[in-house]
Design an enzyme around this catalytic site. Structure first.
Site, PDB file in Angstrom:
ATOM      1  N   GLU A  76      52.867  44.000  62.066  1.00 41.89           N
ATOM      2  CA  GLU A  76      51.128  43.497  62.158  1.00 41.89           C
ATOM      3  C   GLU A  76      51.188  43.957  63.957  1.00 41.89           C
ATOM      4  O   GLU A  76      50.565  43.253  64.329  1.00 41.89           O
ATOM      5  CB  GLU A  76      50.475  42.090  61.876  1.00 41.89           C
ATOM      6  CG  GLU A  76      52.268  41.701  62.388  1.00 41.89           C
ATOM      7  CD  GLU A  76      52.082  39.395  60.990  1.00 41.89           C
ATOM      8  OE1 GLU A  76      51.755  39.306  62.333  1.00 41.89           O
ATOM      9  OE2 GLU A  76      51.100  39.954  59.962  1.00 41.89           O
ATOM     10  N   HIS A  78      51.971  46.432  66.381  1.00 39.84           N
ATOM     11  CA  HIS A  78      52.141  47.335  66.870  1.00 39.84           C
ATOM     12  C   HIS A  78      51.004  48.294  65.925  1.00 39.84           C
ATOM     13  O   HIS A  78      50.839  49.266  66.465  1.00 39.84           O
ATOM     14  CB  HIS A  78      53.623  48.193  67.684  1.00 39.84           C
ATOM     15  CG  HIS A  78      54.235  47.602  67.203  1.00 39.84           C
ATOM     16  ND1 HIS A  78      55.088  46.151  67.717  1.00 39.84           N
ATOM     17  CD2 HIS A  78      54.170  47.348  69.475  1.00 39.84           C
ATOM     18  CE1 HIS A  78      56.018  46.075  68.842  1.00 39.84           C
ATOM     19  NE2 HIS A  78      55.015  46.479  69.793  1.00 39.84           N
ATOM     20  N   GLN A 116      58.117  41.742  57.985  1.00 42.27           N
ATOM     21  CA  GLN A 116      58.527  42.085  56.821  1.00 42.27           C
ATOM     22  C   GLN A 116      59.113  40.780  56.238  1.00 42.27           C
ATOM     23  O   GLN A 116      59.450  40.403  55.306  1.00 42.27           O
ATOM     24  CB  GLN A 116      59.886  43.359  57.116  1.00 42.27           C
ATOM     25  CG  GLN A 116      60.881  43.499  55.800  1.00 42.27           C
ATOM     26  CD  GLN A 116      62.022  44.387  56.097  1.00 42.27           C
ATOM     27  OE1 GLN A 116      62.139  45.140  56.949  1.00 42.27           O
ATOM     28  NE2 GLN A 116      62.774  43.698  55.531  1.00 42.27           N
ATOM     29  N   HIS A 144      60.956  50.594  60.459  1.00 42.01           N
ATOM     30  CA  HIS A 144      60.909  49.934  61.319  1.00 42.01           C
ATOM     31  C   HIS A 144      60.495  51.040  62.309  1.00 42.01           C
ATOM     32  O   HIS A 144      60.650  51.505  63.429  1.00 42.01           O
ATOM     33  CB  HIS A 144      60.945  48.535  61.800  1.00 42.01           C
ATOM     34  CG  HIS A 144      60.363  47.635  60.675  1.00 42.01           C
ATOM     35  ND1 HIS A 144      59.718  46.982  60.791  1.00 42.01           N
ATOM     36  CD2 HIS A 144      61.883  47.004  59.364  1.00 42.01           C
ATOM     37  CE1 HIS A 144      59.763  45.786  59.042  1.00 42.01           C
ATOM     38  NE2 HIS A 144      60.963  46.653  59.402  1.00 42.01           N
ATOM     39  N   CYS A 146      57.827  51.309  64.662  1.00 45.26           N
ATOM     40  CA  CYS A 146      57.790  49.956  66.118  1.00 45.26           C
ATOM     41  C   CYS A 146      59.255  50.195  66.492  1.00 45.26           C
ATOM     42  O   CYS A 146      58.971  49.836  67.792  1.00 45.26           O
ATOM     43  CB  CYS A 146      57.585  48.271  65.362  1.00 45.26           C
ATOM     44  SG  CYS A 146      58.029  47.705  64.799  1.00 45.26           S
TER      45      CYS A 146
END
Length: 186
Positions: A76, A78, A116, A144, A146
């Site tokens: 939420e 990136h 997460q 991830h 990001c």
């Protein structure tokens, strides 16, 4: 397909210096909008509709585990993907949940913009709510994008999060058994 969402993607293309009129990008805004709607379709689902009565009477009161449920979500912060697997366990108290429904619960919450830690808790709380289990445990391991594609660029990092409810929180033996069965203890 949401025309407004497609227009926003067109503006993103312009914003990054692309020409949305070039051949390869002509349909990209529509495709991107359609993909985003699919990746976020968890917002259109309800837990009750998803379960659809798939609870069955059972005398089993031993741990039920569904391991290695692959999941795909979007960070939420990136809006980049995180990809991993969930391990879900519960201890039934007279009712068991249809096997595929466990994976569908994971997907419903993963198909939303997430972090997460919250995803792990949402899955555990939903399984607890649906089954009224004596305990629920959820462990998620994910990579991830990001963190891998930007920022610190750590390609081999894996985040692990867990939520233990009821018997899994109260009993170290129950928690240990779960972690051993999912291969997280030596």
């Amino acid at each position: 397909m949401n025309a407004s969402l497609a227009e926003h993607y067109r503006e993103i293309l312009v914003g990054v210096g692309e020409n949305p009129e070039r051949e390869g990008l002509l349909d990209t805004p529509k495709r991107a909008a359609k993909a985003m709607q699919y990746l976020c379709n968890g917002y259109t689902m309800s837990l009750e509709e998803l379960i659809n009565g798939a609870l069955f009477e059972s005398q089993n009161d031993e741990m039920v585990i569904v391991r290695d449920i692959e999941l795909y979500s979007l960070c939420e912060h990136h809006m980049l993907p995180f990809i991993g697997k969930a391990h879900v366990a519960y201890i039934p108290t007279g009712r068991v949940l249809g096997l595929s429904k466990v994976a569908r619960v994971v997907d419903m919450f993963a198909r939303r913009l997430q972090i997460q830690e919250n995803l792990t808790k949402q899955i555990a709380d939903a399984i607890q709510h649906i089954t009224d289990a004596a305990g629920v445990a959820v462990v998620i391991e994910a990579k991830h994008m990001c963190m891998m594609m930007r920022g610190v660029e750590k390609q081999n990092s894996v985040m692990t999060s867990s939520v233990m409810l009821g018997a899994f929180r109260e009993s170290s033996a129950t928690r240990h058994e779960f972690l051993q069965l999912i291969g997280r203890l030596g």
